[in-house]
Motif scaffolding. Structure first.
Motif, PDB file in Angstrom:
ATOM      1  N   ARG A  45      34.009 -24.861  66.134  1.00 18.68           N
ATOM      2  CA  ARG A  45      34.109 -26.210  64.838  1.00 18.68           C
ATOM      3  C   ARG A  45      35.053 -25.651  63.975  1.00 18.68           C
ATOM      4  O   ARG A  45      35.480 -26.630  63.190  1.00 18.68           O
ATOM      5  N   ASN A  46      35.648 -24.492  63.935  1.00 14.07           N
ATOM      6  CA  ASN A  46      36.760 -24.114  63.034  1.00 14.07           C
ATOM      7  C   ASN A  46      38.174 -24.624  63.484  1.00 14.07           C
ATOM      8  O   ASN A  46      38.940 -24.247  62.770  1.00 14.07           O
ATOM      9  N   GLY A  47      38.250 -25.083  64.718  1.00 15.70           N
ATOM     10  CA  GLY A  47      39.470 -25.583  65.375  1.00 15.70           C
ATOM     11  C   GLY A  47      39.921 -24.310  66.370  1.00 15.70           C
ATOM     12  O   GLY A  47      40.691 -24.647  66.995  1.00 15.70           O
ATOM     13  N   ARG A  48      39.305 -23.405  66.132  1.00 15.99           N
ATOM     14  CA  ARG A  48      39.725 -22.028  67.350  1.00 15.99           C
ATOM     15  C   ARG A  48      39.180 -22.209  68.476  1.00 15.99           C
ATOM     16  O   ARG A  48      38.107 -23.270  68.645  1.00 15.99           O
ATOM     17  N   ARG A  49      39.502 -21.466  69.605  1.00 15.88           N
ATOM     18  CA  ARG A  49      39.002 -21.631  70.824  1.00 15.88           C
ATOM     19  C   ARG A  49      38.666 -20.253  71.306  1.00 15.88           C
ATOM     20  O   ARG A  49      39.771 -19.582  71.491  1.00 15.88           O
ATOM     21  N   ALA A  50      37.141 -19.880  71.538  1.00 14.57           N
ATOM     22  CA  ALA A  50      36.839 -18.712  72.124  1.00 14.57           C
ATOM     23  C   ALA A  50      37.230 -18.458  73.528  1.00 14.57           C
ATOM     24  O   ALA A  50      36.910 -19.451  74.341  1.00 14.57           O
ATOM     25  N   VAL A 101      27.627 -14.535  71.665  1.00 13.13           N
ATOM     26  CA  VAL A 101      28.495 -13.568  72.127  1.00 13.13           C
ATOM     27  C   VAL A 101      29.901 -14.098  72.094  1.00 13.13           C
ATOM     28  O   VAL A 101      29.977 -14.972  72.951  1.00 13.13           O
ATOM     29  N   ILE A 102      30.846 -13.380  71.765  1.00 19.92           N
ATOM     30  CA  ILE A 102      32.211 -14.019  71.982  1.00 19.92           C
ATOM     31  C   ILE A 102      33.086 -12.814  72.334  1.00 19.92           C
ATOM     32  O   ILE A 102      32.933 -11.890  71.760  1.00 19.92           O
ATOM     33  N   VAL A 103      33.973 -13.329  73.327  1.00 20.76           N
ATOM     34  CA  VAL A 103      34.842 -12.125  73.917  1.00 20.76           C
ATOM     35  C   VAL A 103      36.464 -12.773  73.514  1.00 20.76           C
ATOM     36  O   VAL A 103      36.608 -13.911  74.212  1.00 20.76           O
ATOM     37  N   ASP A 125      38.384 -15.216  62.288  1.00 21.32           N
ATOM     38  CA  ASP A 125      37.741 -16.433  62.336  1.00 21.32           C
ATOM     39  C   ASP A 125      36.641 -16.548  63.372  1.00 21.32           C
ATOM     40  O   ASP A 125      35.747 -17.509  63.240  1.00 21.32           O
ATOM     41  N   TYR A 126      36.624 -15.851  64.405  1.00 18.58           N
ATOM     42  CA  TYR A 126      35.478 -16.006  65.652  1.00 18.58           C
ATOM     43  C   TYR A 126      34.333 -15.433  64.989  1.00 18.58           C
ATOM     44  O   TYR A 126      33.160 -15.638  65.286  1.00 18.58           O
ATOM     45  N   LEU A 127      34.156 -14.228  64.002  1.00 20.89           N
ATOM     46  CA  LEU A 127      33.188 -13.804  63.374  1.00 20.89           C
ATOM     47  C   LEU A 127      32.072 -14.557  62.968  1.00 20.89           C
ATOM     48  O   LEU A 127      30.910 -14.167  63.007  1.00 20.89           O
ATOM     49  N   ASP A 128      32.327 -15.699  62.328  1.00 19.63           N
ATOM     50  CA  ASP A 128      31.275 -16.563  61.841  1.00 19.63           C
ATOM     51  C   ASP A 128      30.699 -17.275  62.819  1.00 19.63           C
ATOM     52  O   ASP A 128      29.984 -18.173  62.542  1.00 19.63           O
ATOM     53  N   HIS A 129      31.116 -17.300  64.007  1.00 22.60           N
ATOM     54  CA  HIS A 129      30.281 -17.955  65.188  1.00 22.60           C
ATOM     55  C   HIS A 129      29.579 -17.367  66.323  1.00 22.60           C
ATOM     56  O   HIS A 129      29.398 -17.634  67.290  1.00 22.60           O
ATOM     57  N   CYS A 130      29.353 -15.960  65.794  1.00 18.60           N
ATOM     58  CA  CYS A 130      28.565 -15.162  66.911  1.00 18.60           C
ATOM     59  C   CYS A 130      27.925 -14.079  66.290  1.00 18.60           C
ATOM     60  O   CYS A 130      28.121 -13.406  65.184  1.00 18.60           O
ATOM     61  N   ASP A 131      27.129 -13.485  66.818  1.00 21.09           N
ATOM     62  CA  ASP A 131      26.178 -12.329  66.664  1.00 21.09           C
ATOM     63  C   ASP A 131      26.807 -11.019  67.107  1.00 21.09           C
ATOM     64  O   ASP A 131      26.758  -9.866  66.458  1.00 21.09           O
ATOM     65  N   ARG A 132      27.686 -11.100  68.026  1.00 17.62           N
ATOM     66  CA  ARG A 132      28.354  -9.971  68.574  1.00 17.62           C
ATOM     67  C   ARG A 132      29.798 -10.252  69.063  1.00 17.62           C
ATOM     68  O   ARG A 132      29.740 -11.362  69.769  1.00 17.62           O
TER      69      ARG A 132
END
Length: 169
Positions: free
Chosen positions: A46-51, A63-65, A82-89
């Protein structure tokens, strides 16, 4: 990174010196699948990034890698927090030939990031990612977004005429 994870690695995928992001993604996906964690490649946030890879583990944790196969790309990546707000790990997924020494520095926050090394065949978790629980409402939103994106991709793969409808992703 490609949208799909190929079924079998090519000989180049298994050569650590020639391991590309698709090969690393495939190895990580296999490791996680054996542990009932299912990942979706190239997941828009949602922040415009792509995991690079995002999924759900058996306990419902997100989980994001973030995959890196070149030192310059790893050292120049300032967007990963910026990815940390979208995952638990959160994990770094690295090619075997990549120097991992920087992973222990404060710039890469080793207290909140796991490290996986992978090639086109398999992967190994070198440092588990600590659980940093999302708020329940945030987790629900992320899981629903993952589910909808996955279903849309599946429908469009079966019927490309459906691609103009719904959210891109």
């Amino acid at each position: 990174m490609t949208e799909t994870l190929a079924a079998a690695p090519s000989p180049d995928d298994l050569d650590p010196a020639r391991c590309d992001s698709g090969a690393v993604a495939r190895g990580i996906a296999r490791l996680f699948a054996r542990n009932d964690t299912w990942l979706l490649p190239e997941m828009p946030l949602r922040n415009g990034r792509r995991a690079d890879l995002m999924g759900i583990d058996p306990k419902g944790h997100v989980v994001i890698v973030e995959i890196k196969v070149a030192r310059g790309d790893l050292m120049g990546d300032a967007k990963w927090p910026d990815y940390l707000d979208h995952c638990d790990r959160f994990y770094w997924g690295l090619a075997p030939s990549l120097d991992r020494g920087c992973m222990e520095t404060e710039a890469f926050q080793p207290d909140c990031c796991g490290v996986i090394v992978a090639d086109g065949y398999d992967a190994e978790i070198l440092r588990p990612a600590p659980l940093r629980p999302l708020a329940a409402a945030r987790r629900k939103v992320e899981i629903e977004r993952l589910a909808r994106t996955s279903m849309r991709r599946q429908v469009v793969a079966a019927d490309p005429y459906c691609s103009p409808w719904g959210e891109a992703g």
